[in-house]
Design a protein around this motif. Structure first.
Motif: not given
Length: 323
Positions: A205-220
């Motif tokens: 759940r932690l990895a999913r939440a972090g990945t889902r948030e970062l996939m929408l970020s400007d970095t990605v």
């Protein structure tokens, strides 16, 4: 960084001192071990002699000061039940709990984090939905019930796994380990799976939440615009950015698992610290109880320090801030 480490060590010393007082007073206020150690038919003279032998006739504050002085010399006393130094008793049981804990936490991390990252990368796929349902099950199922089901399925029905015990061990640098033998490794599988259930779900759940948030970020977005592959984005950028909360959870869960693997060790008859503390509570073995609880306190202090230092390695901004 040196100043930070010294400050944390000073804070740790204060915490350990306060914890020792609380633990000592709490444990020594519960029950009377003499009632367990001596036969009810013993005379009053024998009872008085045994009480004086263990120093239980002294006021509580004198007992604590004597205990504190011995601890500073590395002496945690002798076990009432096993009649051996408590430090040797705990060290003899620690490798069994340590290898079981490492196996459980490493499995939860090495398997749960990639699965959680996939669930965050493809949140609407059927596989991701099944992964999240599995993680909810891991949070909901009681540890003791899951352990009993593992024994029933793999040990009783299938007969392919042992139901309990530690199995064969091999001595390495004077310490016995189970994972170095096939028989010992087979004995480790079920208790390690049982111990890893909650941690596995938490990592997902932690990895999913972090990945889902970062996939929408400007970095990605910028990384994709630069033509970087999806695998490289996930493995180098996303994993690195979500590593700090994962390191925190890894450290805390490792400490809690090592300290409180009581249920799993009891169900699977694993001869570690968890089973030792249960037996000590049953027999009111006060020196073992106090030493174990102090060990738990120092363990969490050390883990928190290591986690903070790991932060500095993962994030250069923290190193500059502490410099």
């Amino acid at each position: 960084m040196l100043g930070f480490i010294l400050q944390r060590l000073w804070q740790a010393a204060i915490v350990v001192l306060a914890m020792s007082a609380l633990v000592f007073c709490g444990v020594y206020a519960v029950g009377n071990p003499i009632d367990v150690l001596i036969s009810p038919d013993a005379t009053q003279d024998i009872r008085a002699a045994v009480i004086a032998q263990y120093g239980l006739d002294l006021p509580l504050w004198q007992q604590y000061l004597g205990f504190l002085g011995r601890v500073l010399e590395g002496d945690f006393g002798r076990s009432f039940v096993y009649n051996m130094p408590v430090s040797e008793l705990i060290l003899s049981r620690l490798p069994a709990t340590l290898e079981l804990t490492l196996a459980a936490v490493l499995f939860a991390s090495l398997v749960g984090i990639p699965i959680g990252m996939y669930a965050g990368y493809r949140p609407n796929s059927p596989v991701s939905r099944a992964i999240m349902a599995l993680s909810i099950l891991g949070f909901s199922v009681p540890t003791f019930w899951f352990g009993l089901m593992l024994i029933m399925l793999f040990a009783v029905q299938c007969g392919c796994m042992p139901a309990g015990g530690r199995g064969d061990t091999v001595s390495l640098f004077g310490v016995d380990f189970s994972f170095l033998t096939a028989n010992g490794l087979s004995h480790m599988v079920l208790p390690a799976l049982n111990l890893a259930l909650f941690k596995f779900s938490l990592m997902i759940r932690l990895a999913r939440a972090g990945t889902r948030e970062l996939m929408l970020s400007d970095t990605v977005k910028f990384a994709r615009a630069a033509g970087i592959s999806e695998f490289t984005i996930l493995s180098r950028h996303v994993l690195r950015l979500i590593s700090i909360p994962l390191v925190t959870v890894f450290g805390l869960e490792f400490g809690s698992t090592l300290a409180f693997a009581v249920v799993t060790e009891t169900i699977f008859s694993w001869p570690g610290l968890g089973k030792l503390i249960i037996d000590s509570i049953t027999s009111l073995d006060r020196p073992v109880m106090v030493a174990y609880l102090m060990l738990v306190a120092m363990l969490f202090i050390v883990i928190n320090l290591v986690v903070d230092l790991t932060y500095a390695l993962l994030d250069p901004r923290l190193r500059k801030g502490r410099a």
